[in-house]
Design a protein around this motif. Structure first.
Motif, PDB file in Angstrom:
ATOM      1  N   ALA A 104      77.210  -5.851  90.830  1.00  0.00           N
ATOM      2  CA  ALA A 104      76.152  -6.655  90.213  1.00  0.00           C
ATOM      3  C   ALA A 104      76.419  -8.147  90.398  1.00  0.00           C
ATOM      4  CB  ALA A 104      76.048  -6.318  88.728  1.00  0.00           C
ATOM      5  N   THR A 105      77.690  -8.550  90.341  1.00  0.00           N
ATOM      6  CA  THR A 105      78.038  -9.960  90.539  1.00  0.00           C
ATOM      7  C   THR A 105      77.701 -10.414  91.958  1.00  0.00           C
ATOM      8  OG1 THR A 105      79.840  -9.748  88.928  1.00  0.00           O
ATOM      9  CG2 THR A 105      79.898 -11.643  90.421  1.00  0.00           C
ATOM     10  N   ILE A 106      78.023  -9.567  92.943  1.00  0.00           N
ATOM     11  CA  ILE A 106      77.718  -9.905  94.337  1.00  0.00           C
ATOM     12  C   ILE A 106      76.211 -10.007  94.545  1.00  0.00           C
ATOM     13  CG2 ILE A 106      77.858  -9.092  96.719  1.00  0.00           C
ATOM     14  CD1 ILE A 106      80.526  -7.782  95.990  1.00  0.00           C
ATOM     15  N   ILE A 107      75.477  -9.029  94.012  1.00  0.00           N
ATOM     16  CA  ILE A 107      74.018  -9.034  94.170  1.00  0.00           C
ATOM     17  C   ILE A 107      73.407 -10.250  93.479  1.00  0.00           C
ATOM     18  CG2 ILE A 107      71.893  -7.797  93.612  1.00  0.00           C
ATOM     19  CD1 ILE A 107      73.546  -5.194  93.820  1.00  0.00           C
ATOM     20  N   LEU A 108      73.880 -10.559  92.275  1.00  0.00           N
ATOM     21  CA  LEU A 108      73.368 -11.722  91.548  1.00  0.00           C
ATOM     22  C   LEU A 108      73.635 -13.008  92.323  1.00  0.00           C
ATOM     23  CD1 LEU A 108      72.071 -12.862  88.988  1.00  0.00           C
ATOM     24  CD2 LEU A 108      74.344 -12.928  87.943  1.00  0.00           C
ATOM     25  N   PHE A 109      74.800 -13.091  92.952  1.00  0.00           N
ATOM     26  CA  PHE A 109      75.134 -14.275  93.758  1.00  0.00           C
ATOM     27  C   PHE A 109      74.114 -14.469  94.875  1.00  0.00           C
ATOM     28  CE2 PHE A 109      77.263 -15.768  97.666  1.00  0.00           C
ATOM     29  CZ  PHE A 109      77.571 -17.068  97.278  1.00  0.00           C
ATOM     30  N   PHE A 110      73.775 -13.384  95.583  1.00  0.00           N
ATOM     31  CA  PHE A 110      72.806 -13.497  96.671  1.00  0.00           C
ATOM     32  C   PHE A 110      71.398 -13.754  96.147  1.00  0.00           C
ATOM     33  CE2 PHE A 110      76.152 -11.381  99.146  1.00  0.00           C
ATOM     34  CZ  PHE A 110      76.126 -12.157 100.294  1.00  0.00           C
ATOM     35  N   ILE A 111      71.075 -13.223  94.985  1.00  0.00           N
ATOM     36  CA  ILE A 111      69.763 -13.499  94.395  1.00  0.00           C
ATOM     37  C   ILE A 111      69.628 -14.989  94.075  1.00  0.00           C
ATOM     38  CG2 ILE A 111      68.332 -13.128  92.348  1.00  0.00           C
ATOM     39  CD1 ILE A 111      69.281 -10.235  92.316  1.00  0.00           C
ATOM     40  N   VAL A 112      70.690 -15.577  93.529  1.00  0.00           N
ATOM     41  CA  VAL A 112      70.677 -17.015  93.235  1.00  0.00           C
ATOM     42  C   VAL A 112      70.501 -17.814  94.525  1.00  0.00           C
ATOM     43  CG1 VAL A 112      72.072 -18.939  92.385  1.00  0.00           C
ATOM     44  CG2 VAL A 112      72.016 -16.792  91.116  1.00  0.00           C
ATOM     45  N   LEU A 113      71.202 -17.401  95.580  1.00  0.00           N
ATOM     46  CA  LEU A 113      71.052 -18.091  96.864  1.00  0.00           C
ATOM     47  C   LEU A 113      69.615 -18.013  97.360  1.00  0.00           C
ATOM     48  CD1 LEU A 113      74.224 -17.124  98.966  1.00  0.00           C
ATOM     49  CD2 LEU A 113      73.767 -19.260  97.754  1.00  0.00           C
ATOM     50  N   ALA A 114      69.014 -16.825  97.248  1.00  0.00           N
ATOM     51  CA  ALA A 114      67.655 -16.641  97.752  1.00  0.00           C
ATOM     52  C   ALA A 114      66.636 -17.445  96.949  1.00  0.00           C
ATOM     53  CB  ALA A 114      67.292 -15.156  97.729  1.00  0.00           C
ATOM     54  N   GLY A 130      77.958  -4.899  97.971  1.00  0.00           N
ATOM     55  CA  GLY A 130      77.469  -5.116  96.611  1.00  0.00           C
ATOM     56  C   GLY A 130      76.529  -4.017  96.151  1.00  0.00           C
ATOM     57  N   PHE A 131      75.571  -3.634  96.993  1.00  0.00           N
ATOM     58  CA  PHE A 131      74.642  -2.566  96.624  1.00  0.00           C
ATOM     59  C   PHE A 131      75.367  -1.222  96.514  1.00  0.00           C
ATOM     60  CE2 PHE A 131      71.037  -5.275  98.245  1.00  0.00           C
ATOM     61  CZ  PHE A 131      70.352  -5.304  97.040  1.00  0.00           C
ATOM     62  N   ASN A 132      76.319  -0.954  97.405  1.00  0.00           N
ATOM     63  CA  ASN A 132      77.051   0.311  97.331  1.00  0.00           C
ATOM     64  C   ASN A 132      77.901   0.402  96.070  1.00  0.00           C
ATOM     65  OD1 ASN A 132      76.216   1.728  99.647  1.00  0.00           O
ATOM     66  ND2 ASN A 132      77.535   0.500 100.954  1.00  0.00           N
ATOM     67  N   LEU A 133      78.579  -0.687  95.729  1.00  0.00           N
ATOM     68  CA  LEU A 133      79.379  -0.693  94.506  1.00  0.00           C
ATOM     69  C   LEU A 133      78.494  -0.530  93.275  1.00  0.00           C
ATOM     70  CD1 LEU A 133      81.967  -3.540  95.242  1.00  0.00           C
ATOM     71  CD2 LEU A 133      82.407  -1.086  95.149  1.00  0.00           C
ATOM     72  N   MET A 134      77.348  -1.197  93.279  1.00  0.00           N
ATOM     73  CA  MET A 134      76.423  -1.069  92.153  1.00  0.00           C
ATOM     74  C   MET A 134      75.917   0.358  92.040  1.00  0.00           C
ATOM     75  SD  MET A 134      75.112  -2.809  89.698  1.00  0.00           S
ATOM     76  CE  MET A 134      73.789  -2.684  88.501  1.00  0.00           C
ATOM     77  N   GLY A 135      75.594   0.980  93.169  1.00  0.00           N
ATOM     78  CA  GLY A 135      75.126   2.362  93.143  1.00  0.00           C
ATOM     79  C   GLY A 135      76.184   3.323  92.638  1.00  0.00           C
ATOM     80  N   ASP A 136      77.433   3.143  93.074  1.00  0.00           N
ATOM     81  CA  ASP A 136      78.520   3.999  92.592  1.00  0.00           C
ATOM     82  C   ASP A 136      78.745   3.825  91.099  1.00  0.00           C
ATOM     83  OD1 ASP A 136      78.918   4.994  95.120  1.00  0.00           O
ATOM     84  OD2 ASP A 136      80.541   3.604  95.614  1.00  0.00           O
ATOM     85  N   GLY A 137      78.674   2.576  90.637  1.00  0.00           N
ATOM     86  CA  GLY A 137      78.845   2.337  89.209  1.00  0.00           C
ATOM     87  C   GLY A 137      77.722   2.927  88.382  1.00  0.00           C
ATOM     88  N   LEU A 138      76.486   2.806  88.865  1.00  0.00           N
ATOM     89  CA  LEU A 138      75.356   3.419  88.168  1.00  0.00           C
ATOM     90  C   LEU A 138      75.492   4.937  88.126  1.00  0.00           C
ATOM     91  CD1 LEU A 138      72.347   1.332  89.517  1.00  0.00           C
ATOM     92  CD2 LEU A 138      73.102   1.453  87.142  1.00  0.00           C
ATOM     93  N   ASN A 139      75.950   5.513  89.221  1.00  0.00           N
ATOM     94  CA  ASN A 139      76.124   6.965  89.258  1.00  0.00           C
ATOM     95  C   ASN A 139      77.158   7.423  88.228  1.00  0.00           C
ATOM     96  OD1 ASN A 139      75.695   9.618  90.386  1.00  0.00           O
ATOM     97  ND2 ASN A 139      77.678   9.408  91.378  1.00  0.00           N
ATOM     98  N   ASP A 140      78.260   6.685  88.128  1.00  0.00           N
ATOM     99  CA  ASP A 140      79.291   7.048  87.152  1.00  0.00           C
ATOM    100  C   ASP A 140      78.798   6.855  85.720  1.00  0.00           C
ATOM    101  OD1 ASP A 140      81.002   7.652  89.205  1.00  0.00           O
ATOM    102  OD2 ASP A 140      81.969   5.690  89.233  1.00  0.00           O
ATOM    103  N   ALA A 141      77.978   5.839  85.498  1.00  0.00           N
ATOM    104  CA  ALA A 141      77.518   5.555  84.134  1.00  0.00           C
ATOM    105  C   ALA A 141      76.374   6.442  83.696  1.00  0.00           C
ATOM    106  CB  ALA A 141      77.102   4.079  84.023  1.00  0.00           C
ATOM    107  N   LEU A 142      75.485   6.811  84.614  1.00  0.00           N
ATOM    108  CA  LEU A 142      74.281   7.553  84.249  1.00  0.00           C
ATOM    109  C   LEU A 142      74.395   9.037  84.464  1.00  0.00           C
ATOM    110  CD1 LEU A 142      71.544   5.162  85.745  1.00  0.00           C
ATOM    111  CD2 LEU A 142      72.440   5.225  83.425  1.00  0.00           C
ATOM    112  N   ASN A 143      75.373   9.481  85.249  1.00  0.00           N
ATOM    113  CA  ASN A 143      75.527  10.899  85.522  1.00  0.00           C
ATOM    114  C   ASN A 143      76.236  11.574  84.359  1.00  0.00           C
ATOM    115  OD1 ASN A 143      76.032  13.479  86.508  1.00  0.00           O
ATOM    116  ND2 ASN A 143      76.497  12.747  88.576  1.00  0.00           N
TER     117      ASN A 143
END
Length: 290
Positions: free
Chosen positions: A34-44, A274-287
């Motif tokens: 999420a931190t990596i994705i947020l960083f790129f969102i701020v850049l964009a 960043g997206f892969n790490l976020m997806g893995d974390g979501l899977n662990d939290a929501l599964n």
């Protein structure tokens, strides 16, 4: 009895939401992603304020200049600042990842719900169509659709979105088949609820979690697909900056100006991770099995 069965399900879902958020925050991969994705969102979003130069403005006195205090990431074959072009290129990559996956979810999720809920002929037709699309490799299908639609970022996003539709059809169908075996679905039917009410009120909330996880992982693939299409000249059109197009130009100067390829390549890798790490974390939290 039927009202007793259905009300606690919704109450438990609302009560579980804060605990799922806490579990998500305890997942290091999700926080890093999420931190990596947020960083790129701020850049964009703030590219116009962050970029030190106009990304399309050439400097004929600094052709393929090495990284320096004036140009931190060096310049390209036309003297354009690589840092500025990488920053503005974030807009194309994030747009491709988010918009194309949103298109895929909006198309694939309803068809997956219908296939799993109604079964029979509906399931057979939708599943066979999804299988036919899955038989063609994702990137090959995206290239074919983008070539048919014509080179542009919008057409690239449409091509990527359509290519990702069968994945969400399969995910939604599989989860719907599981949900429809639960007692609260039978209770909802016994109350006289219509198909639309059951699908939107009972089935959809239970299918959203795995769909969100799949969407996050698919965004990483969409970023790579957009870069590939731009590299082939089927994505963002020049002179607008795109990481894939920057790599296409840089491959001609790898020996004398490697920084032209290094920085856009590093940006692609970082955003995909960043997206892969976020997806893995979501899977662990929501599964629930985790």
């Amino acid at each position: 009895m039927s009202s007793i069965e259905t009300v606690p399900v919704a109450s438990q879902a609302r009560a579980a939401a804060p605990s799922e958020i806490r579990r998500l925050l305890r997942e290091p991969s999700a926080v890093i992603g999420a931190t990596i994705i947020l960083f790129f969102i701020v850049l964009a979003v703030f590219a116009s304020w962050i970029a030190p130069y106009d990304p399309n403005s050439p400097d004929w006195m600094a052709i393929r200049a090495a990284p320096s205090a004036a140009h931190w990431f060096g310049t390209d074959d036309l003297g354009r600042d690589v840092l500025s072009r990488v920053i503005f290129g974030t807009q194309a990559s994030l747009s491709a990842g988010i918009v194309s996956v949103t298109v895929a979810v909006l198309i694939g999720l309803p068809f997956g719900l219908m296939a799993g809920y109604f079964g029979g002929l509906t399931d057979m037709v939708i599943s066979r169509f999804a299988d036919a699309l899955l038989a063609c490799p994702f990137l090959v299908l995206a290239i074919a659709l983008a070539a048919f639609l014509g080179p542009s970022l919008q057409n690239a996003m449409i091509a990527i979105g359509i290519s990702a539709v069968p994945v969400f059809v399969r995910v939604a169908r599989a989860e719907t088949l599981v949900v429809c075996t639960e007692d609260y679905i039978a209770a909802a039917r016994s109350q006289g609820l219509g198909h639309l009410a059951i699908l939107t009120g009972q089935v959809l909330p239970n299918v959203l979690a795995p769909t969100i996880v799949q969407a996050t992982l698919t965004m990483a693939i969409a970023v790579l697909a957009e870069a590939s299409l731009a590299f082939l000249g089927l994505g963002q059109l020049p002179p607008a900056p795109s990481w894939g197009a920057m790599l296409d130009v840089a491959r001609q100067f790898l020996g004398e100006a490697p920084w032209m390829a290094f920085w856009p390549g590093l940006a692609i890798i970082a955003l995909v991770i960043g997206f892969n790490l976020m997806g893995d974390g979501l899977n662990d939290a929501l599964n629930p099995r985790h």
